[in-house]
Design an enzyme around this catalytic site. Sequence first.
Site, PDB file in Angstrom:
ATOM      1  N   HIS A 120       0.839  -1.197   0.000  1.00 52.10           N
ATOM      2  CA  HIS A 120       0.000   0.000   0.000  1.00 52.10           C
ATOM      3  C   HIS A 120       0.878   1.253   0.000  1.00 52.10           C
ATOM      4  CE1 HIS A 120      -2.441  -3.261   1.653  1.00 52.10           C
ATOM      5  NE2 HIS A 120      -3.521  -2.576   1.313  1.00 52.10           N
ATOM      6  N   HIS A 157      -3.932   3.391  -3.366  1.00 53.33           N
ATOM      7  CA  HIS A 157      -4.078   2.837  -2.021  1.00 53.33           C
ATOM      8  C   HIS A 157      -3.380   1.498  -1.845  1.00 53.33           C
ATOM      9  CE1 HIS A 157      -5.905   1.608   1.786  1.00 53.33           C
ATOM     10  NE2 HIS A 157      -6.168   0.456   1.203  1.00 53.33           N
ATOM     11  N   GLU A 216     -17.948  -2.708  24.184  1.00 48.51           N
ATOM     12  CA  GLU A 216     -17.161  -3.935  24.344  1.00 48.51           C
ATOM     13  C   GLU A 216     -15.947  -3.989  23.413  1.00 48.51           C
ATOM     14  OE1 GLU A 216     -21.398  -4.884  25.559  1.00 48.51           O
ATOM     15  OE2 GLU A 216     -20.440  -3.902  23.835  1.00 48.51           O
ATOM     16  N   ASP A 237     -33.869 -13.880  30.400  1.00 52.13           N
ATOM     17  CA  ASP A 237     -33.483 -12.905  29.375  1.00 52.13           C
ATOM     18  C   ASP A 237     -33.583 -13.490  27.966  1.00 52.13           C
ATOM     19  OD1 ASP A 237     -33.081 -10.641  30.851  1.00 52.13           O
ATOM     20  OD2 ASP A 237     -30.956 -11.004  31.198  1.00 52.13           O
ATOM     21  N   HIS A 239     -29.580 -13.314  24.981  1.00 55.04           N
ATOM     22  CA  HIS A 239     -28.565 -13.180  26.017  1.00 55.04           C
ATOM     23  C   HIS A 239     -27.965 -14.528  26.431  1.00 55.04           C
ATOM     24  CE1 HIS A 239     -29.901  -9.111  26.130  1.00 55.04           C
ATOM     25  NE2 HIS A 239     -29.216  -8.806  27.221  1.00 55.04           N
TER      26      HIS A 239
END
Length: 665
Positions: free
Chosen positions: A27, A263, A414, A472, A476
């Site tokens: 690149h 690129h 997360e 749940d 979950h």
Amino acid sequence: MTTIDTLSVNAIRVLSADAIQKANSGHPGLPLGCAPMAYELWMNHMNHNPADPAWENRDRFVLSGGHGSMLLYSLLHLFGYGNLSMEDLKQFRQMGSITPGHPEYGHTTGVEATTGPLGAGMGMAVGMAAAEAHLAAVFNKENFPVVDHYTFALGGDGCMMEGISSEAFSLAGTLGLGKLIILYDSNRISIEGDTDLAFREDVAKRMEAFGFQTLLVEDGTDLEAIGRAIEEAKADTSRPSFITIRTEIGYGCPAKQGKASAHGEPLGEDNVAALRETLGWPGREPFYVPEEVYSHFADAAGRLAETEAAWKVMFAAYCEEYPEMEALWNQYFNGTAEVVKKLEADGDFWKAGEKAEATRSLSGKIINRVKDLMPNLIGGSADLGPSNKTAMNGEGDFSLENRTGRNLHFGVRELAMTAVGNGIMLHGGLRAFVATFFVFSDYVKPMARLSALMNVPLTFVFTHDSIGVGEDGPTHEPVEQLAMFRSMPNFHIIRPCDAVETAAAWYSALASEKTPTALVLSRQNLSPVAGTSREALKGGYVLEDCEGAADLILIASGSEVELAVKAGRQLTLEGRKVRIVSMPSMELFEEQTEEYRESVLPKAVRRRVAVEALSGFGWERYTGLDGAVVSMTSFGASAPAAELFEHFGFTAEHVADVARKLLER
């Protein structure tokens, strides 16, 4: 720009183009466009010492746009890092070279983080800046700023498009990480063409909203303007800084400049020749660098070495005045092995449980035991601390107002959480853990993969590990996640069944030097299991056995170990010879000798049943063609946990029935 500056910037460009052309792969666009900003930063504003790449107080540089790796390799070569030679540049992207296609931490001296997945480097840079802020608060004394450095990250439009960068920068702004400086290569080009196709937002306004100081350099070839912006960013230590630098991808190559084709493909021999001519490069042979350029970088390296030498003088005086801080420093940077030894000899640490208790709760107690032995333990959860049981009592929350806090609050982020955890570990001096519900490890996985690839022993606390989540429901209730992590090289995943095995899981995680570890822990209470022991450190071991050769082996992990034990006892009462094996970690088991593995799972016993309330994918390696697996084959349901286990066949009677059918063959 002086003549030597021009030559030096163009040396980076030409070396990058030559290496990519020789490899016929790579690149060139980023190195050609970003050479001026990288040169200005490394030459005039960044504290680093090529002669000592591990200097604790160096500034960190993360190339988040890792595809532009030749930019970094050219800098490392010219500054004299790790004897990265011209021959190494010529071996770019080749088998066994120290110049792989994307930068790899631990593989090439001077590379601070493995990058390539766009945006990942931004998240890890945030972690490094957080580590600096915490360590500075712990160690610095008046007139002794022994921890005082910046973290720089360079990336482009792709990094800014990826969601991880927004997650990480939102957190960085909230925490006020004022020594984090982002260099944004704004060339308005992505692989598919102009960024207007998919990316028209005002990036600077977004960063301002996150709480960053925002600066703009209109001309990415103007070293003076770049330098002024970097110094302005360094001066504001109350906010992280974001410098937009307008560049042209493929700068200097007439046929490629400003085009998407610059690129990710070699320029072509004719275009490399045209690049040399356009830049006024004095040589026509590939990989030629004028001696005055090498002398210029060598002089800079000498100056940079003096900066570290001055720091060492200050640090020696600091240690003399504050011997207790010197001892603490050594504990932070070199004390993990001693903690592991203490845990190994601590009988209470290995004590069996006295009542039914969730392994997440047992883990929480261990964290609060270990944190007193390991003052550099730091970590937290993605807004699930009370559920993950990861809070360290009395240690405070790391924040803008309290840099000494050891409890990290990542918010519902997360992916960035894991990148930040990696960055904290890469920085050095701290031992980090991150946490969330196991089902949300899907968001964690890309950065956990980088943990494994980098040999960074980050610890993951994954709770609510099965259909035991209950009401749940299937959104979950993790099913396939355990198999996903088991498929990853250099990653330990441990699913303990009780207090002893949970202690073993944490011990293994803290003792690990190059392998990340995930603890997969229950929401529901689990009864202590007789016979569990430190043998859990081997990944799999015989929990209960029969006299003589077994007719059947029952294998289980986590909450299902108790089921296997009960099923085995039923079968024993019926006159069957049954062995029960606890298998908290397939990975640790596979690291044992063949002799040991045969002693636990003898090949002669072909009737085997594995029990796990998750996907059965992967258990075939132990059950074989003659065995069976009691596992999940759907996404679960919403109901109380006890009803779910019965509905899906996770009862001692059902396991015994499956075993009986095998025994009747």
